[in-house]
Design a protein around this motif. Structure first.
Motif, PDB file in Angstrom:
ATOM      1  N   LEU A 122     -14.810  35.136 -52.740  1.00 37.81           N
ATOM      2  CA  LEU A 122     -13.590  35.827 -52.329  1.00 37.81           C
ATOM      3  C   LEU A 122     -13.884  36.872 -51.258  1.00 37.81           C
ATOM      4  CD1 LEU A 122     -11.780  36.189 -55.755  1.00 37.81           C
ATOM      5  CD2 LEU A 122     -10.879  35.004 -53.737  1.00 37.81           C
ATOM      6  N   LEU A 123     -14.994  37.571 -51.394  1.00 39.80           N
ATOM      7  CA  LEU A 123     -15.357  38.543 -50.358  1.00 39.80           C
ATOM      8  C   LEU A 123     -15.731  37.827 -49.061  1.00 39.80           C
ATOM      9  CD1 LEU A 123     -17.378  41.214 -52.370  1.00 39.80           C
ATOM     10  CD2 LEU A 123     -14.999  41.290 -51.597  1.00 39.80           C
ATOM     11  N   CYS A 124     -16.298  36.645 -49.183  1.00 41.74           N
ATOM     12  CA  CYS A 124     -16.586  35.854 -47.977  1.00 41.74           C
ATOM     13  C   CYS A 124     -15.285  35.439 -47.288  1.00 41.74           C
ATOM     14  CB  CYS A 124     -17.406  34.625 -48.358  1.00 41.74           C
ATOM     15  SG  CYS A 124     -18.074  33.701 -46.951  1.00 41.74           S
ATOM     16  N   ALA A 125     -14.281  35.027 -48.080  1.00 38.65           N
ATOM     17  CA  ALA A 125     -12.970  34.682 -47.517  1.00 38.65           C
ATOM     18  C   ALA A 125     -12.322  35.895 -46.869  1.00 38.65           C
ATOM     19  CB  ALA A 125     -12.066  34.109 -48.611  1.00 38.65           C
ATOM     20  N   SER A 126     -12.484  37.056 -47.480  1.00 35.85           N
ATOM     21  CA  SER A 126     -11.961  38.283 -46.884  1.00 35.85           C
ATOM     22  C   SER A 126     -12.624  38.538 -45.532  1.00 35.85           C
ATOM     23  CB  SER A 126     -12.203  39.463 -47.824  1.00 35.85           C
ATOM     24  OG  SER A 126     -11.711  40.664 -47.277  1.00 35.85           O
ATOM     25  N   GLY A 127     -13.932  38.299 -45.465  1.00 26.60           N
ATOM     26  CA  GLY A 127     -14.636  38.447 -44.192  1.00 26.60           C
ATOM     27  C   GLY A 127     -14.126  37.473 -43.144  1.00 26.60           C
ATOM     28  N   LEU A 128     -13.789  36.255 -43.563  1.00 24.36           N
ATOM     29  CA  LEU A 128     -13.223  35.287 -42.619  1.00 24.36           C
ATOM     30  C   LEU A 128     -11.910  35.796 -42.046  1.00 24.36           C
ATOM     31  CD1 LEU A 128     -13.173  32.507 -41.261  1.00 24.36           C
ATOM     32  CD2 LEU A 128     -12.107  31.594 -43.342  1.00 24.36           C
ATOM     33  N   GLY A 129     -11.112  36.448 -42.873  1.00 24.63           N
ATOM     34  CA  GLY A 129      -9.873  37.038 -42.376  1.00 24.63           C
ATOM     35  C   GLY A 129     -10.142  38.085 -41.309  1.00 24.63           C
ATOM     36  N   VAL A 130     -11.168  38.895 -41.517  1.00 22.98           N
ATOM     37  CA  VAL A 130     -11.562  39.886 -40.515  1.00 22.98           C
ATOM     38  C   VAL A 130     -11.986  39.190 -39.222  1.00 22.98           C
ATOM     39  CG1 VAL A 130     -13.243  41.688 -39.978  1.00 22.98           C
ATOM     40  CG2 VAL A 130     -12.200  41.588 -42.246  1.00 22.98           C
ATOM     41  N   ALA A 131     -12.704  38.078 -39.358  1.00 24.37           N
ATOM     42  CA  ALA A 131     -13.136  37.323 -38.180  1.00 24.37           C
ATOM     43  C   ALA A 131     -11.948  36.782 -37.397  1.00 24.37           C
ATOM     44  CB  ALA A 131     -14.050  36.169 -38.613  1.00 24.37           C
ATOM     45  N   MET A 132     -10.899  36.417 -38.076  1.00 23.65           N
ATOM     46  CA  MET A 132      -9.700  35.913 -37.407  1.00 23.65           C
ATOM     47  C   MET A 132      -8.962  37.032 -36.679  1.00 23.65           C
ATOM     48  SD  MET A 132      -8.465  33.483 -40.564  1.00 23.65           S
ATOM     49  CE  MET A 132      -6.808  33.216 -39.949  1.00 23.65           C
ATOM     50  N   PHE A 133      -8.985  38.229 -37.249  1.00 26.44           N
ATOM     51  CA  PHE A 133      -8.207  39.341 -36.690  1.00 26.44           C
ATOM     52  C   PHE A 133      -8.810  39.903 -35.403  1.00 26.44           C
ATOM     53  CE2 PHE A 133      -7.714  43.949 -36.281  1.00 26.44           C
ATOM     54  CZ  PHE A 133      -6.333  44.067 -36.223  1.00 26.44           C
ATOM     55  N   HIS A 134     -10.106  40.188 -35.393  1.00 28.75           N
ATOM     56  CA  HIS A 134     -10.682  41.014 -34.334  1.00 28.75           C
ATOM     57  C   HIS A 134     -10.570  40.439 -32.912  1.00 28.75           C
ATOM     58  CE1 HIS A 134     -13.066  43.604 -37.337  1.00 28.75           C
ATOM     59  NE2 HIS A 134     -12.157  44.353 -36.746  1.00 28.75           N
ATOM     60  N   PRO A 135     -10.912  39.169 -32.661  1.00 28.44           N
ATOM     61  CA  PRO A 135     -10.802  38.698 -31.268  1.00 28.44           C
ATOM     62  C   PRO A 135      -9.375  38.714 -30.740  1.00 28.44           C
ATOM     63  CG  PRO A 135     -12.210  37.245 -32.569  1.00 28.44           C
ATOM     64  CD  PRO A 135     -11.527  38.161 -33.535  1.00 28.44           C
ATOM     65  N   ALA A 136      -8.430  38.224 -31.555  1.00 29.58           N
ATOM     66  CA  ALA A 136      -7.036  38.177 -31.103  1.00 29.58           C
ATOM     67  C   ALA A 136      -6.482  39.589 -30.909  1.00 29.58           C
ATOM     68  CB  ALA A 136      -6.196  37.402 -32.115  1.00 29.58           C
ATOM     69  N   ALA A 137      -6.732  40.469 -31.873  1.00 30.38           N
ATOM     70  CA  ALA A 137      -6.233  41.837 -31.764  1.00 30.38           C
ATOM     71  C   ALA A 137      -6.939  42.584 -30.641  1.00 30.38           C
ATOM     72  CB  ALA A 137      -6.424  42.570 -33.091  1.00 30.38           C
ATOM     73  N   GLY A 138      -8.249  42.357 -30.486  1.00 30.49           N
ATOM     74  CA  GLY A 138      -8.992  43.045 -29.433  1.00 30.49           C
ATOM     75  C   GLY A 138      -8.503  42.673 -28.041  1.00 30.49           C
ATOM     76  N   LYS A 139      -8.162  41.404 -27.837  1.00 30.11           N
ATOM     77  CA  LYS A 139      -7.647  40.978 -26.530  1.00 30.11           C
ATOM     78  C   LYS A 139      -6.272  41.593 -26.263  1.00 30.11           C
ATOM     79  CE  LYS A 139      -6.431  36.914 -23.781  1.00 30.11           C
ATOM     80  NZ  LYS A 139      -6.409  35.433 -23.703  1.00 30.11           N
ATOM     81  N   SER A 140      -5.382  41.539 -27.242  1.00 27.82           N
ATOM     82  CA  SER A 140      -4.039  42.092 -27.064  1.00 27.82           C
ATOM     83  C   SER A 140      -4.089  43.604 -26.894  1.00 27.82           C
ATOM     84  CB  SER A 140      -3.156  41.723 -28.262  1.00 27.82           C
ATOM     85  OG  SER A 140      -2.991  40.328 -28.363  1.00 27.82           O
ATOM     86  N   ALA A 141      -4.973  44.261 -27.636  1.00 26.33           N
ATOM     87  CA  ALA A 141      -5.094  45.709 -27.520  1.00 26.33           C
ATOM     88  C   ALA A 141      -5.604  46.108 -26.143  1.00 26.33           C
ATOM     89  CB  ALA A 141      -6.030  46.252 -28.603  1.00 26.33           C
ATOM     90  N   ARG A 142      -6.524  45.331 -25.572  1.00 25.52           N
ATOM     91  CA  ARG A 142      -7.041  45.670 -24.240  1.00 25.52           C
ATOM     92  C   ARG A 142      -5.948  45.520 -23.189  1.00 25.52           C
ATOM     93  NH1 ARG A 142     -11.682  46.259 -21.014  1.00 25.52           N
ATOM     94  NH2 ARG A 142     -10.778  47.197 -19.139  1.00 25.52           N
ATOM     95  N   VAL A 143      -5.085  44.519 -23.338  1.00 24.65           N
ATOM     96  CA  VAL A 143      -3.953  44.376 -22.422  1.00 24.65           C
ATOM     97  C   VAL A 143      -3.070  45.619 -22.492  1.00 24.65           C
ATOM     98  CG1 VAL A 143      -1.851  43.063 -21.949  1.00 24.65           C
ATOM     99  CG2 VAL A 143      -3.973  41.860 -22.484  1.00 24.65           C
ATOM    100  N   ALA A 144      -2.813  46.103 -23.702  1.00 19.53           N
ATOM    101  CA  ALA A 144      -1.970  47.296 -23.862  1.00 19.53           C
ATOM    102  C   ALA A 144      -2.675  48.558 -23.363  1.00 19.53           C
ATOM    103  CB  ALA A 144      -1.585  47.465 -25.327  1.00 19.53           C
ATOM    104  N   ALA A 145      -3.998  48.630 -23.519  1.00 21.81           N
ATOM    105  CA  ALA A 145      -4.742  49.836 -23.143  1.00 21.81           C
ATOM    106  C   ALA A 145      -4.977  49.943 -21.652  1.00 21.81           C
ATOM    107  CB  ALA A 145      -6.080  49.874 -23.877  1.00 21.81           C
ATOM    108  N   GLY A 146      -5.047  48.808 -20.945  1.00 24.79           N
ATOM    109  CA  GLY A 146      -5.396  48.857 -19.529  1.00 24.79           C
ATOM    110  C   GLY A 146      -6.822  49.328 -19.333  1.00 24.79           C
TER     111      GLY A 146
END
Length: 397
Positions: A122-146
């Motif tokens: 279950l903790l491994c699955a939780s880590g997979l969720g983190v893996a899904m979040f960071h690249p997508a959120a990091g790209k969108s956040a950089r667009v917003a941050a300039g």
């Protein structure tokens, strides 16, 4: 008429830079992504917050305790680069909302399971969720941050806030209810997943917003090594700092939880401070400065006697280790201007997760020398980051 013309130009070119006088404040641009990062990394922070209670309640060994940290970081580290590539090639921004939801459900259910294997999976699955979040959120956040390191630090600091809130919220619940209290933390993940999904439907696609330029792989790999070294020290500290207070300093559980909270609130301050420093003196100098000040802060934490005086150095160590955090994320995207998702996946995910992968090795050190031995090792780690930082250069414009 001018306004109408500008609106048409924005519609035709959603990546067009907005004049500084027309841009919203950094906080208005980044508040959703900062909050989402806080919720996502809450579940990463809950792992080390819960580990001592698995040890005390389930009688796990130090090595088994380090294995729980390994499970969460293993799930996030291996898929992260591949998810980053997918985010850069396809419209995969839905991964941010789905990822934070999975991270919360996996962590929330772990405390309800009696089997170590079930907890680990279950903790491994939780880590997979983190893996899904960071690249997508990091790209969108950089667009917003300039190009603002200060704005990007708000997004990065959201993760530090999540780590900070984990022991603050979890410690009273775990003391009162045991490890089954992890189930209380499922609802925030579901709510944030819904908010990110709604935001995705309301904004234009970000697939075409990647910047042009020449990718610089050599300095990016060096930067990844620096972030990996920083994460080893960070994850080692958050995994063993409570046990350091309980079994070396002789403190109670509540004070041990306060020590972890002090370290993590220092991380929030350090992340925000690092963005402001970088906007003034440059990103490379900020990375080097963070490595320099981390050494005396960690030594003070390790050597200061008593239960309460070391709390000051816990705050200072958290500040020092996190000064380069947001800078490393932005600098990585500047080194790979055509691959912002990949860069975010590596700097926010893979390199950070490797620190957790080494937690079992630190657990072996704790078996032989106690938690104080782990912190002796951690004091030496920033020296490596300092040496690597000397060879870092500013990205090509």
């Amino acid at each position: 008429m001018v306004t109408e013309t500008n609106s048409r130009a924005d519609a035709a070119n959603p990546g067009r830079a907005m004049p500084l006088s027309e841009q919203p404040s950094a906080w208005r641009r980044m508040r959703l992504w900062g909050a989402a990062h806080a919720v996502d990394d809450l579940y990463q922070g809950l792992v080390p917050a819960c580990v001592p209670y698995f040890v005390l309640e389930r009688h796990y060994s130090y090595v088994a305790a380090g294995g729980l940290t390994l499970a969460a970081t293993l799930g996030s580290s291996i898929p992260q680069p591949f998810i980053g590539v997918a985010v850069d090639r396809y419209r995969s921004d839905w991964l941010a909302g789905a990822g934070v939801t999975l991270a919360g459900i996996g962590l929330g259910l772990s405390g309800l399971m009696d089997s170590y294997v079930a907890v680990w999976l279950l903790l491994c699955a939780s880590g997979l969720g983190v893996a899904m979040f960071h690249p997508a959120a990091g790209k969108s956040a950089r667009v917003a941050a300039g190009e603002s390191a200060t704005a990007m630090s708000i997004f990065a600091a959201g993760g530090s806030v999540g780590f900070f809130l984990a022991p603050v919220l979890a410690t009273p619940a775990l003391i009162a209810m045991g490890v089954g209290a992890t189930a209380l933390f499922i609802p925030p993940a579901v709510l944030m997943g819904f908010l990110l999904h709604r935001n995705r439907l309301q904004r234009p696609a970000t697939r075409g917003l990647s910047r042009s330029g020449r990718d610089q792989w050599a300095p990016f790999l060096l930067l990844t090594c620096i972030e990996t070294v920083r994460s080893v020290a960070f994850f080692g500290a958050i995994t063993f700092i409570e046990l350091f207070w309980i079994r070396h300093l002789g403190a109670g559980k509540s004070l041990a939880g306060a020590a972890l909270a002090c370290f993590l609130v220092g991380g929030v301050v350090g992340t925000l401070l690092g963005g402001r420093i970088a906007d003034r003196v440059g990103m490379v100098r900020t990375v080097q400065f963070g490595a320099i000040v981390a050494i005396p802060a960690l030594v003070g934490l390790r050597l200061t006697p008593g239960e309460y005086p070391p709390l000051l150095f816990a705050v200072l160590a958290g500040i020092a280790l996190n000064i380069p955090f947001a800078v490393l994320v932005k600098l990585g995207q500047d080194y790979l201007p055509t691959r912002p998702g990949t860069a975010a996946g590596v700097t926010l995910g893979l390199a950070v997760s490797i620190g957790g992968l080494l937690a079992p090795a630190l657990g072996v050190a704790a078996e032989h020398w106690g938690p104080e031995g782990v912190f002796t090792i951690i004091c030496l780690i920033p020296l490596v980051a300092l040496v690597l930082g000397v060879f870092l250069n500013e990205p090509a414009k």
